[in-house]
Each structure stands twice: as structure tokens, then as C-alpha cells.
Scaffold this motif. Structure first.
Motif, PDB file in Angstrom:
ATOM      1  N   ARG A   1       0.947  -1.378  -0.063  1.00 44.32           N
ATOM      2  CA  ARG A   1       0.019  -0.064  -0.178  1.00 44.32           C
ATOM      3  C   ARG A   1       0.829   1.248  -0.118  1.00 44.32           C
ATOM      4  O   ARG A   1       1.994   1.430   0.510  1.00 44.32           O
ATOM      5  N   GLY A   2       0.262   2.352  -0.638  1.00 46.16           N
ATOM      6  CA  GLY A   2       1.168   3.455  -0.744  1.00 46.16           C
ATOM      7  C   GLY A   2       0.568   4.378   0.615  1.00 46.16           C
ATOM      8  O   GLY A   2      -0.300   4.117   1.179  1.00 46.16           O
ATOM      9  N   PHE A   3       1.401   5.290   1.099  1.00 49.21           N
ATOM     10  CA  PHE A   3       1.111   6.248   2.182  1.00 49.21           C
ATOM     11  C   PHE A   3       1.891   7.868   1.744  1.00 49.21           C
ATOM     12  O   PHE A   3       3.045   7.617   1.866  1.00 49.21           O
ATOM     13  N   ARG A   4       0.924   8.592   1.555  1.00 54.11           N
ATOM     14  CA  ARG A   4       1.369   9.844   1.399  1.00 54.11           C
ATOM     15  C   ARG A   4       2.106  10.559   2.349  1.00 54.11           C
ATOM     16  O   ARG A   4       1.518  10.743   3.654  1.00 54.11           O
ATOM     17  N   MET A   5       3.314  10.931   2.304  1.00 54.97           N
ATOM     18  CA  MET A   5       4.348  11.489   3.535  1.00 54.97           C
ATOM     19  C   MET A   5       5.131  12.506   3.038  1.00 54.97           C
ATOM     20  O   MET A   5       6.375  12.489   3.334  1.00 54.97           O
ATOM     21  N   ARG A   6       4.831  13.628   2.334  1.00 52.50           N
ATOM     22  CA  ARG A   6       5.952  14.697   1.842  1.00 52.50           C
ATOM     23  C   ARG A   6       6.403  15.261   3.055  1.00 52.50           C
ATOM     24  O   ARG A   6       7.416  15.885   2.869  1.00 52.50           O
ATOM     25  N   ASP A   7       5.380  15.661   4.146  1.00 54.49           N
ATOM     26  CA  ASP A   7       6.039  16.428   5.149  1.00 54.49           C
ATOM     27  C   ASP A   7       7.335  15.686   5.979  1.00 54.49           C
ATOM     28  O   ASP A   7       8.298  16.385   6.359  1.00 54.49           O
ATOM     29  N   ILE A   8       7.262  14.422   6.172  1.00 49.48           N
ATOM     30  CA  ILE A   8       8.435  13.971   6.732  1.00 49.48           C
ATOM     31  C   ILE A   8       9.807  13.605   5.851  1.00 49.48           C
ATOM     32  O   ILE A   8      10.675  14.125   6.245  1.00 49.48           O
ATOM     33  N   VAL A   9       9.461  13.419   4.559  1.00 49.31           N
ATOM     34  CA  VAL A   9      10.532  13.469   3.534  1.00 49.31           C
ATOM     35  C   VAL A   9      11.210  14.538   3.391  1.00 49.31           C
ATOM     36  O   VAL A   9      12.361  14.710   2.722  1.00 49.31           O
ATOM     37  N   ARG A  10      10.297  15.722   3.322  1.00 52.30           N
ATOM     38  CA  ARG A  10      11.076  17.119   3.335  1.00 52.30           C
ATOM     39  C   ARG A  10      12.119  17.228   4.118  1.00 52.30           C
ATOM     40  O   ARG A  10      13.119  18.042   4.162  1.00 52.30           O
ATOM     41  N   ASN A  11      12.093  16.456   5.396  1.00 53.00           N
ATOM     42  CA  ASN A  11      13.100  16.724   6.662  1.00 53.00           C
ATOM     43  C   ASN A  11      14.188  15.674   6.614  1.00 53.00           C
ATOM     44  O   ASN A  11      14.911  15.396   7.346  1.00 53.00           O
ATOM     45  N   GLY A  12      14.298  14.785   5.520  1.00 46.91           N
ATOM     46  CA  GLY A  12      15.446  14.191   5.135  1.00 46.91           C
ATOM     47  C   GLY A  12      15.141  12.698   5.556  1.00 46.91           C
ATOM     48  O   GLY A  12      15.941  11.917   5.299  1.00 46.91           O
ATOM     49  N   GLY A  13      14.035  12.300   5.875  1.00 45.52           N
ATOM     50  CA  GLY A  13      13.911  10.754   6.291  1.00 45.52           C
ATOM     51  C   GLY A  13      12.522  10.215   5.609  1.00 45.52           C
ATOM     52  O   GLY A  13      11.593  11.027   4.975  1.00 45.52           O
ATOM     53  N   GLY A  14      12.563   8.780   5.504  1.00 48.24           N
ATOM     54  CA  GLY A  14      11.289   8.310   4.921  1.00 48.24           C
ATOM     55  C   GLY A  14      10.609   7.439   5.934  1.00 48.24           C
ATOM     56  O   GLY A  14      10.767   7.613   7.102  1.00 48.24           O
ATOM     57  N   LEU A  15       9.762   6.529   5.480  1.00 44.72           N
ATOM     58  CA  LEU A  15       9.087   5.675   6.194  1.00 44.72           C
ATOM     59  C   LEU A  15       9.762   4.555   7.197  1.00 44.72           C
ATOM     60  O   LEU A  15       9.436   4.252   8.260  1.00 44.72           O
ATOM     61  N   HIS A  16      10.486   4.228   6.756  1.00 49.14           N
ATOM     62  CA  HIS A  16      11.663   3.198   7.417  1.00 49.14           C
ATOM     63  C   HIS A  16      12.263   3.994   8.515  1.00 49.14           C
ATOM     64  O   HIS A  16      12.463   3.354   9.650  1.00 49.14           O
ATOM     65  N   CYS A  17      12.905   5.255   8.305  1.00 49.63           N
ATOM     66  CA  CYS A  17      13.321   5.967   9.564  1.00 49.63           C
ATOM     67  C   CYS A  17      12.572   6.292  10.735  1.00 49.63           C
ATOM     68  O   CYS A  17      13.072   6.422  11.583  1.00 49.63           O
ATOM     69  N   ILE A  18      11.084   6.146  10.233  1.00 49.13           N
ATOM     70  CA  ILE A  18      10.220   6.903  11.566  1.00 49.13           C
ATOM     71  C   ILE A  18       9.657   5.600  11.959  1.00 49.13           C
ATOM     72  O   ILE A  18       8.671   5.520  13.020  1.00 49.13           O
ATOM     73  N   THR A  19      10.172   4.408  11.709  1.00 49.05           N
ATOM     74  CA  THR A  19       9.281   3.069  12.168  1.00 49.05           C
ATOM     75  C   THR A  19      10.616   2.138  12.643  1.00 49.05           C
ATOM     76  O   THR A  19      11.616   2.278  12.307  1.00 49.05           O
ATOM     77  N   TRP A  20      10.082   1.256  13.671  1.00 45.15           N
ATOM     78  CA  TRP A  20      11.206   0.270  14.169  1.00 45.15           C
ATOM     79  C   TRP A  20      10.358  -1.161  14.280  1.00 45.15           C
ATOM     80  O   TRP A  20       9.456  -1.297  15.227  1.00 45.15           O
TER      81      TRP A  20
END
Length: 426
Positions: free
Chosen positions: A403-422
Motif C-alpha cells: 500500500r502507498g502512504f502519502r508523506m511529503r512532510d516527513i521526507v522534506r526533513n530528510g527521512g522516509g517511512l523506514h526511518c520513523i518506524t522500528w
């Protein structure tokens, strides 16, 4: 320098000559079999099979042991080493012919992308036809069943938090909040899971956080408290290392861990220092592939100040790896990344986008997706590349729900979805 070799092999069935072409770019360019053919093509004297076998062993010992990972190969020392090896085996062979063979081998190796650095430092041992067994036990994202997010995500990005947790629930992904964090980049500071019950704690002190208020830096003390709360009452094998690491720079790929070579600079080591390589491999309990990384100027457009492998590749099962569109930013470095992975036995698919106006502010981040078991969430941005990225990832993971997940706000600050999850196996 040779662009390619054409080898003529006699076909026993029809007595004709079959031409085979080998290039330094081939994934098997480092193997003994190819090196043998390269040498036979370049010499004008007889080389009996048993003598080649001994020279092959001698050169492998020279390259892998005497030079080692990160050493300096030298023509004269190679000739001398092989000559001494032959003498120990009671084989008499002219030293001038040994020199001719070594010269041919060195010329070939110099043309193989990723085999040596510009200054002549060896990177990958060439004469190992199979570096590891994919049947060895290993731990990767497909084996995880739970994902944590920072409790700061709700505070800093409330809309993203609400939509992401809703998607977790829709997809049936079990999740929780890690309490006591100070920033959202939970991947980078939480311990690395090595197997179902073992975690590695490391020193988290990245250079890109220098000058940042400690108010927003999750410390080792914080991590210990967070981890203890998560696993309260459960017996866990917690290991510690003195080395500086970032969780985002340790990507599990079958029996390997993949890191960028920024890890040497972070730990004050000379690039490809053999003792450090061996110690780190033992620490991570796996083979290691080091990907090339550079950041000559942090203010340069698209400069990678983080040096995280999870912004370059993602393992997609067995010996297959999906690679970002790094080629769009740094083509020569992309060649080396791909070559090093292929030399370790991986098949690499690059995510290259065919759109009129590529959006490089966002399209690097698709590779930084989250996988929990057979469920995958891919960051998307409302740009033409979205559709192609999802196609790449679905084709690479046919057994997974994507599934896709829109997240421009996070990526603008240099990280992606993998970065904000553990994601872990609980």
C-alpha cells in the motif's frame, strides 16, 4: 586496458568454435573461472592446468589474506608471493611468466567496477566463486510482526500519525508507541535485532546531529529506558558494542548486513581497515557489504549527509535486492553499489523512473519503505513516479500486500517511512 575478451572454445559435438564474451562488468568477473580464461587469452606460453590451479590458490591467498579487505595490492609483492607459494609446492616456474600472469590479472581487476578504490585499495576478494550460502539462517523484515513509532510523531506530525496508525489498523499491522523518545527517527537509535531474541545496543552519536539541541536527541539512557519498558518482564539477550552506528545504516540482506562506508569515518578508522571489518562482522554476526558513500559538501544539492544504507537498498527476499534511483544523483557511485552487491551474489533491480520531469526532492525515498511480515507500506508523494515505484516494489515482493502512504512532510526533513518506524519480531 581491455574493454572485453572474446574466448574461442572448441565445441566437441560439431567441431566448430563457439565464441564467449566476458566483460569486467559481468557479475562473475571476479571468479577463478573467468580469471583463468582472461589469463589464457593474454599469455603466449603454455600454462598447465595444475600450475594454474596453484597460481590461482597463491593469488587468492595474496589478495584475500596478505592484502586483505582494505589493503594495498602491489605488483611486485604479488609476484614475489606467488613465486614463494610455488616454491613451497615444489613447482618450478619462470618468474618472468609469473609476472606476465600477474600483470594480466591486475589489469583485469582494475577494470572491474567496485573491485578497487581509486587509490588502489582492494575492496572485494576476487577469487571466491560463492561468498556465502543463502541457506544459512538469517533475520530480516519478512520475519517481523510488530512495529513501533516514536511517541513524538503524534506531537510533531499529528496528521501523519493519525493517517499512518489508521493504515496500520486497516492492514492488520500490530503497532505501539515507544514512550520517552525525543525525536521521531526511531530507526536510528533503537537497538538492532539480530535474531528472535537478541538485540544489539550501540553508541548513537551521528555527526549530522552535532549542534542540535539535546532536547531533541534521544540518548543511550533514553533508549535503555524505552527498551526496558517495551520488554518489561521478558527475558531478552541484550548485547552492547562500543562502536558508533545508526540503525538506518544497518540493512539486513539475507546472511549479510549492508552498511555504507561512512561507518569507518564515524569510528575514526581508516577506510576498509581489516581489523575493524572483522570485528564489526563478529559484532553484527553476519557477513558485511560496505557501500560507497560520499558527502564532500553538505550544502551541495542532494548531498547525502546521513550515509544510511536504508536510503539506497532494500532486501526483497533470498538473493534479491531492490536499489533506489541513486544513479540519477551519482551514477559512478551507483555502479559501485550495484557491483558490490552483485559480487556478493545478489541480483539487483534499480528503481529508475521514466517520467518527463523527475521530482528528485522526493523520488529517492521510495526505497525507504516499511515491511512488517508480508505487509509493505511505501511512501508516496502525489507525483508521476508513484505509480512506477509501487510497480517495482509489488513485482519484487509478489507475495506481499503493498500500500502507498502519502508523506511529503516527513521526507522534506530528510527521512522516509523506514526511518520513523522500528519493526521487530516480538
Amino acid at each position: 586496458m581491455w574493454d572485453y575478451y572474446i574466448f574461442a572454445l572448441e565445441n566437441q559435438n560439431n567441431n566448430c568454435m563457439e565464441k564467449l564474451i566476458f566483460t569486467p562488468n559481468d557479475s562473475n568477473a571476479f571468479t577463478s573461472e573467468v580469471m583463468h580464461k582472461v589469463v589464457l587469452n593474454g599469455i603466449n606460453f603454455e600454462l598447465p592446468e595444475h600450475i594454474w590451479d596453484t597460481i590461482d590458490d597463491a593469488f587468492a591467498n595474496y589478495w584475500n589474506v596478505e592484502v586483505g579487505f582494505g589493503g594495498y595490492p602491489d605488483f611486485n609483492s604479488a609476484v614475489r608471493s606467488i613465486s614463494n607459494w610455488l616454491k613451497k609446492e615444489h613447482i618450478v616456474f619462470p618468474i618472468d611468466k609469473i609476472a606476465d600472469i600477474v600483470n594480466i590479472m591486475f589489469d583485469w581487476i582494475e577494470q572491474i567496477p567496485g573491485a578497487t578504490l581509486d587509490e588502489g585499495v582492494s575492496v572485494v576478494p576476487p577469487l571466491l566463486p560463492k561468498l556465502f550460502d543463502f541457506n544459512e539462517p538469517y533475520f530480516d523484515d519478512y520475519m517481523t510482526d510488530f512495529v513501533y513509532i516514536s511517541d513524538k510523531l503524534k506531537e510533531f506530525y499529528p496528521n501523519t500519525y493519525m493517517r499512518l496508525t489508521k493504515l496500520f489498523n486497516i492492514m492488520g499491522i500490530e503497532w505501539g508507541e515507544a514512550e520517552g523518545t525525543k525525536d521521531i527517527w526511531i530507526r536510528d537509535y533503537m537497538p538492532i535485532q539480530l535474531d528472535s531474541n537478541s538485540y544489539l545496543f550501540y553508541k548513537y552519536d551521528p555527526d549530522y546531529l552535532k549542534g542540535t539541541s539535546q532536547k531533541y536527541v534521544t540518548s543511550a539512557h533514553d533508549v535503555k529506558a524505552i527498551f526496558t519498558k517495551i520488554f518489561k518482564g521478558k527475558k531478552i539477550n541484550a548485547r552492547r558494542t562500543k562502536y558508533k552506528l545508526d540503525g538506518g545504516n544497518v540493512v539486513a540482506c539475507a546472511t549479510h548486513k549492508v552498511l555504507t562506508d561512512k561507518v569507518f569515518m564515524e569510528n575514526g578508522k581508516k577506510k576498509y581497515d581489516s581489523d575493524f571489518c572483522e570485528s564489526l562482522s563478529l559484532t553484527l554476526r553476519s557477513h558485511i557489504i560496505f557501500l560507497p558513500w560520499h558527502c564532500d559538501n553538505s550544502y551541495e544539492s542532494y548531498a547525502d549527509v546521513y550515509g544510511h544504507a536504508d536510503g539506497m537498498i532494500h532486501h526483497v527476499g533470498y538473493n534479491r535486492v531492490l536499489m533506489s534511483n541513486h544513479r540519477d544523483f551519482f551514477p559512478e557511485e551507483a555502479d559501485k553499489i550495484k557491483c558490490r552487491l552483485e559480487n556478493a551474489g545478489f541480483k539487483v533491480t534499480e528503481m529508475l523512473f521514466d517520467v518527463p520531469n523527475p521530482n528528485r526532492d522526493f523520488n529517492w525515498a521510495y526505497i525507504n519503505y516499511l515491511q512488517v511480515g508480508n505487509k509493505i507500506i511505501v511512501p508516496t508523494f502525489g507525483i508521476p513516479e508513484d505509480k512506477q515505484a509501487l510497480k517495482y516494489i509489488r513485482e519484487a515482493n509478489p507475495e506481499c500486500i503493498v500500500r502507498g502512504f502519502r508523506m511529503r512532510d516527513i521526507v522534506r526533513n530528510g527521512g522516509g517511512l523506514h526511518c520513523i518506524t522500528w519493526n521487530i519480531w516480538k
